[in-house]
Scaffold this active site. Structure first.
Site, PDB file in Angstrom:
ATOM      1  N   CYS A   2      47.504  29.420   3.581  1.00 49.64           N
ATOM      2  CA  CYS A   2      48.685  29.465   4.937  1.00 49.64           C
ATOM      3  C   CYS A   2      48.511  28.168   5.033  1.00 49.64           C
ATOM      4  CB  CYS A   2      47.517  29.955   6.107  1.00 49.64           C
ATOM      5  SG  CYS A   2      46.965  31.571   5.679  1.00 49.64           S
ATOM      6  N   GLY A  28      52.667  31.711   3.204  1.00 46.68           N
ATOM      7  CA  GLY A  28      52.625  32.955   4.190  1.00 46.68           C
ATOM      8  C   GLY A  28      53.239  33.041   4.377  1.00 46.68           C
ATOM      9  N   ASN A 103      43.784  26.806   7.408  1.00 49.23           N
ATOM     10  CA  ASN A 103      44.085  27.035   5.888  1.00 49.23           C
ATOM     11  C   ASN A 103      42.561  26.763   5.117  1.00 49.23           C
ATOM     12  OD1 ASN A 103      45.799  27.459   3.478  1.00 49.23           O
ATOM     13  ND2 ASN A 103      45.816  24.986   4.003  1.00 49.23           N
ATOM     14  N   GLY A 104      42.878  27.614   4.193  1.00 51.70           N
ATOM     15  CA  GLY A 104      41.691  27.873   3.089  1.00 51.70           C
ATOM     16  C   GLY A 104      40.624  29.294   2.758  1.00 51.70           C
ATOM     17  N   TYR A 258      52.340  24.615  -7.385  1.00 51.52           N
ATOM     18  CA  TYR A 258      53.881  25.868  -7.306  1.00 51.52           C
ATOM     19  C   TYR A 258      53.772  25.698  -5.863  1.00 51.52           C
ATOM     20  CZ  TYR A 258      53.831  30.540  -5.809  1.00 51.52           C
ATOM     21  OH  TYR A 258      54.313  31.125  -5.767  1.00 51.52           O
ATOM     22  N   ASP A 368      58.396  28.603 -16.565  1.00 54.02           N
ATOM     23  CA  ASP A 368      57.327  29.058 -15.381  1.00 54.02           C
ATOM     24  C   ASP A 368      56.701  28.016 -15.128  1.00 54.02           C
ATOM     25  OD1 ASP A 368      57.467  29.893 -12.684  1.00 54.02           O
ATOM     26  OD2 ASP A 368      56.763  32.427 -14.181  1.00 54.02           O
ATOM     27  N   ASP A 369      56.087  27.895 -14.053  1.00 47.21           N
ATOM     28  CA  ASP A 369      55.311  26.642 -13.132  1.00 47.21           C
ATOM     29  C   ASP A 369      53.951  27.062 -13.412  1.00 47.21           C
ATOM     30  OD1 ASP A 369      54.121  28.305 -10.397  1.00 47.21           O
ATOM     31  OD2 ASP A 369      56.261  28.994 -10.888  1.00 47.21           O
TER      32      ASP A 369
END
Ligand code: SF4
Length: 492
Positions: A2, A28, A103-104, A258, A368-369
């Site tokens: 988030c 998010g 967040n987490g 990313y 791609d990452d």
């Protein structure tokens, strides 16, 4: 994963929070919320909803949420269904009036849930933020007779850090008092802060998951909240910072690879430059195949947007042209952070459109990452083949993701990872590419210039004991099944 922010300073803090949330939208896209503390009326104002920031808030909404301090949140659910009751910031009224933006992920969520319930606290959701908030409020109640508010706060957050296992960053707004920002003792999840001097000479403070928010809103002296640190800023001008719990620092490598905005800095490492170095390291990895004649690429094709920076530096280092052969529709949401494979698959086919003239008859190096579930990669390779590509080699700037993340990035089980139980041949076959090349782990460390990284999803070695994670995963599956039986909303 988030995005969170907290601001304390000018009277219209919600307006800054609203603008700041746009810089965290990529973290998010399911829901967002803002809570402010209104000193005039001695009350919180809260606005939240499901959807994008632009769909939930407008000027009228922001004007009706006055207050000098605000918390903001953009939600991607890793715990709890995608419904309004789970949308943050969450609030509780004991003992002071608290609001939390989190967040987490808590590895020992079930243990903490049991502890909270044993103390008679009722829980309304399956959201780990609610458990964290309940636990903080209980610790603060235990400190009820402490004379010094800051001591009471730091004791409570310290007690939380001592029992909460996981990767997390939290912002706690205390009614009439201020904002406490804290980060897990391993420093897995990011949290930064900065300050501004107002015309009155007073300081304004901003905390955010990314430095981009701070730069965008004109804040200076941008620093990371240290692992295990709590910073408290008060409406009365108080500033207090303290390392509460100390452990070995292990920052999530995926933030550079990313997640984070490329215009930001994390842990003193410039994200754009880190991705450039990842591309150069990829060039070093791919070069022997070209030298031996096994690969004869005509051009490098970036996967927009997160693969572009590494693709560009790889192309430059290999002396190959970069061709934007996949064009992104900017109005489709970021597919990795959509909840549910079905939604992700649909988004991919709508999101990327091929440029046939750049593809037909060409040998392509598609960059791609990372490759997580492989659904995006498979769809892209199919698309390129349908447009007549001669060969497609998929190159990933992240080593194979072989293990789940229990710290808040949504790949919770090994089964859903394409590299979970497949070797390179199996991955190549499933994706339908001619070849798949991953960046070696050692090159990742060198490109990021750090050794104290969390690489649990690449190696299975996590910075903390994650034994309880499997109990949590089982419980989550049971919840999901029950909800399916009862026809209730779930997240995949
Ligand atoms: S396990 Fe992987 S995604 Fe999760 S925190 Fe560690 S490095 Fe980041």
């Amino acid at each position: 994963m988030c995005g969170i922010l907290g601001i304390l300073g000018q009277s219209n803090s919600a307006a800054s929070a609203y603008r700041g949330l746009f810089t965290l939208q990529h973290r998010g896209q399911d829901a967002a919320g803002i809570v402010t503390w209104d000193e005039q009326e001695s009350r919180f104002h809260i606005k939240k909803g499901l959807g994008l920031v632009s769909q939930i808030f407008d000027e009228n909404v922001i004007n009706s949420t006055p207050g000098r301090m605000s918390l903001g949140h953009t939600r991607y659910p890793t715990s709890g269904a995608n419904q309004l009751s789970n949308v943050q910031p969450l609030m509780c009224s004991r003992p002071h009036g608290l609001a939390l933006a989190f967040n987490g992920n808590l590895v020992n969520y079930l243990d903490l849930r049991r502890r909270v319930r044993c103390k008679g606290q009722f829980l309304f959701t399956e959201n780990d933020a609610e458990v964290m908030l309940a636990q903080i409020s209980l610790f603060m109640e235990e400190e009820a007779f402490a004379f010094d508010f800051e001591k009471k706060l730091s004791h409570s957050i310290k007690s939380l850090m001592q029992i909460a296992k996981g990767g997390y960053a939290g912002l706690l707004q205390i009614a009439g008092k201020g904002i406490a920002a804290f980060r897990d003792p391993w420093g897995i999840r990011p949290l930064l802060w900065g300050e501004k001097t107002l015309a009155s000479g007073e300081k304004e403070y901003l905390f955010s998951s990314e430095s981009s928010t701070l730069k965008f809103l004109g804040f200076k002296n941008i620093k990371d909240v240290s692992p295990g640190e709590m910073i408290y800023v008060g409406l009365d001008g108080t500033f207090h910072s303290e390392i509460l719990v100390s452990r070995n620092h292990h920052f999530c490598m995926f933030e550079w690879v990313y997640f984070s905005n490329p215009d930001g800095i994390l842990e003193n490492v410039d994200i754009y430059q880190a991705r450039t170095r990842l591309g150069e390291a990829l060039a070093k990895t791919v070069a022997p195949y070209i030298k031996s004649g096994e690969l004869r690429p005509d051009c490098v094709v970036p996967v927009p947007d997160s693969g572009r920076i590494a693709a560009q530096s790889m192309a430059e280092a290999l002396g190959l042209p970069l061709r934007e052969a996949l064009i992104k529709n900017r109005y489709i949401q970021r597919s990795f952070i959509m909840d549910g494979q079905d939604k992700r698959e649909k988004a991919i086919s709508h999101k990327l459109r091929p440029v046939e003239g750049q593809i037909k008859g060409k040998n392509l190096l598609l960059v791609d990452d990372s490759i997580v579930r492989g659904s995006t990669s498979k769809r892209m390779v199919t698309m390129l083949r349908e447009c007549g590509a001669n060969s497609v080699t998929l190159v990933s700037s992240c080593p194979p993701i072989t293990h789940p993340c229990t710290f808040g990035i949504d790949f919770p089980t090994k089964d859903e990872l394409i590299a979970g139980d497949r070797d390179n041949d199996g991955i190549t076959k499933l994706i339908g590419a001619d070849k798949v090349i991953y960046l070696p782990l050692i090159e990742l460390y060198m490109a990021l210039g750090k050794t104290n990284l969390c690489t649990g999803c690449l190696t299975g070695k996590y910075p903390l004991n994650c034994d309880e994670a499997s109990e949590f995963a089982e419980w989550r599956n049971e919840q999901k099944e029950q909800k399916l039986e009862n026809n209730m909303p779930i997240r995949e």
